[in-house]
Design a protein around this motif. Structure first.
Motif, mmCIF file in Angstrom:
data_model
loop_
_atom_site.group_PDB
_atom_site.id
_atom_site.type_symbol
_atom_site.label_atom_id
_atom_site.label_comp_id
_atom_site.label_asym_id
_atom_site.label_seq_id
_atom_site.Cartn_x
_atom_site.Cartn_y
_atom_site.Cartn_z
ATOM 1 N N PHE A 1 0.824 -1.204 0.000
ATOM 2 C CA PHE A 1 0.000 0.000 0.000
ATOM 3 C C PHE A 1 0.863 1.260 0.000
ATOM 4 O O PHE A 1 0.629 2.186 -0.771
ATOM 5 C CB PHE A 1 -0.919 0.019 1.231
ATOM 6 C CG PHE A 1 -2.212 -0.699 1.026
ATOM 7 C CD1 PHE A 1 -2.257 -1.972 0.491
ATOM 8 C CD2 PHE A 1 -3.394 -0.100 1.381
ATOM 9 C CE1 PHE A 1 -3.450 -2.624 0.312
ATOM 10 C CE2 PHE A 1 -4.604 -0.751 1.205
ATOM 11 C CZ PHE A 1 -4.625 -2.012 0.665
ATOM 12 N N MET A 2 1.843 1.303 0.868
ATOM 13 C CA MET A 2 2.644 2.512 1.016
ATOM 14 C C MET A 2 3.506 2.792 -0.214
ATOM 15 O O MET A 2 3.791 3.942 -0.517
ATOM 16 C CB MET A 2 3.548 2.431 2.250
ATOM 17 C CG MET A 2 2.806 2.373 3.557
ATOM 18 S SD MET A 2 1.704 3.784 3.751
ATOM 19 C CE MET A 2 0.310 3.007 4.500
ATOM 20 N N LYS A 3 3.906 1.758 -0.912
ATOM 21 C CA LYS A 3 4.776 1.961 -2.072
ATOM 22 C C LYS A 3 3.999 2.174 -3.362
ATOM 23 O O LYS A 3 4.567 2.638 -4.342
ATOM 24 C CB LYS A 3 5.721 0.767 -2.232
ATOM 25 C CG LYS A 3 6.768 0.709 -1.138
ATOM 26 C CD LYS A 3 7.679 -0.481 -1.311
ATOM 27 C CE LYS A 3 8.711 -0.527 -0.199
ATOM 28 N NZ LYS A 3 9.576 -1.699 -0.309
ATOM 29 N N SER A 4 2.723 1.828 -3.386
ATOM 30 C CA SER A 4 2.013 1.904 -4.657
ATOM 31 C C SER A 4 0.883 2.924 -4.697
ATOM 32 O O SER A 4 0.445 3.291 -5.772
ATOM 33 C CB SER A 4 1.453 0.523 -5.029
ATOM 34 O OG SER A 4 0.484 0.123 -4.082
ATOM 35 N N LEU A 5 0.424 3.384 -3.559
ATOM 36 C CA LEU A 5 -0.702 4.317 -3.548
ATOM 37 C C LEU A 5 -0.224 5.765 -3.458
ATOM 38 O O LEU A 5 0.759 6.051 -2.777
ATOM 39 C CB LEU A 5 -1.616 4.030 -2.357
ATOM 40 C CG LEU A 5 -2.347 2.695 -2.383
ATOM 41 C CD1 LEU A 5 -3.088 2.468 -1.070
ATOM 42 C CD2 LEU A 5 -3.314 2.637 -3.546
ATOM 43 N N PRO A 6 -0.946 6.662 -4.102
ATOM 44 C CA PRO A 6 -0.617 8.084 -3.942
ATOM 45 C C PRO A 6 -0.786 8.478 -2.469
ATOM 46 O O PRO A 6 -1.674 7.979 -1.784
ATOM 47 C CB PRO A 6 -1.649 8.809 -4.815
ATOM 48 C CG PRO A 6 -2.210 7.776 -5.717
ATOM 49 C CD PRO A 6 -2.048 6.456 -5.028
ATOM 50 N N ARG A 7 0.053 9.373 -2.003
ATOM 51 C CA ARG A 7 0.049 9.712 -0.585
ATOM 52 C C ARG A 7 -1.277 10.289 -0.122
ATOM 53 O O ARG A 7 -1.612 10.195 1.054
ATOM 54 C CB ARG A 7 1.207 10.631 -0.248
ATOM 55 C CG ARG A 7 1.145 11.984 -0.888
ATOM 56 C CD ARG A 7 2.419 12.783 -0.585
ATOM 57 N NE ARG A 7 2.459 13.983 -1.375
ATOM 58 C CZ ARG A 7 2.033 15.156 -0.952
ATOM 59 N NH1 ARG A 7 1.560 15.283 0.255
ATOM 60 N NH2 ARG A 7 2.094 16.200 -1.750
#
Length: 190
Positions: free
Chosen positions: A98-104
């Protein structure tokens, strides 16, 4: 552990509570080390390479409970430690994806949604585990988790091979640089 009451291994619910607290306390040092290693890996390895091993580890661990005949054996302590550690490793691997693939801008909302569905899954499992235990035996709930985890492991490998869940390293949307911010402010873009 309640299934061992009256078998000569545990006499009362109090014995179960005491054994459970001993097992949990014994698992803490190893779990802390394994969780730190999981976090270290999650920072350095692409999520697609972590998810399948995380589900495989928990699947094999829960499957191992079917082979435990003595509730207070070293094997039980080892499996409890591995169960706690592999469950945490699963969450770390999924959150890494999630943290590496989703926009912040949506990470928080998606993490909450993931946690919600993990809790719904736990609730459904806990509701089903009792009747499964009653109708199929003490090891059946563990076997069910093992099967589900191994299915997810295989599904993750297949989707990973197809490129459906791969996140190129360091391709997650980063915060805009100072130059991008000034350009966005001047042009009115967000």
């Amino acid at each position: 552990m309640n299934s061992f009451i009256g078998t000569g291994q545990l006499a009362t619910n109090k014995d179960v509570e005491l054994l459970f607290s001993h097992m949990t306390a014994a698992a803490i040092p190893t779990t802390v080390c394994l969780v730190l290693a999981s976090g270290f890996l999650a920072d350095r390895v692409r999520p697609v390479y972590l998810i399948a091993p995380a589900f495989l580890a928990r699947g094999l661990t829960t499957g191992g409970f079917a082979h435990v005949s003595e509730v207070a054996s070293w094997a039980s302590y080892m499996l409890v430690t591995l169960l706690i550690s592999s469950s945490i490793f699963q969450v770390i691997a999924l959150e890494s994806l999630f943290m590496k693939s989703l926009p912040r801008e949506v990470r928080g909302a998606m993490t909450i949604l993931m946690t919600f569905f993990l809790d719904i899954g736990s609730l459904a499992y806990n509701g089903a585990a009792g009747p499964i235990f009653d109708n199929f035996g003490a090891t059946a709930p563990f076997s069910l988790v093992a099967v589900f985890d191994l299915v997810v492991c295989v599904l993750t490998v297949v989707l990973g091979m197809m490129g459906s869940i791969d996140v190129p390293q360091n391709q997650a949307k980063q915060a805009p640089s100072e130059n991008e911010l000034s350009i966005n402010i001047e042009t009115g873009n967000k």
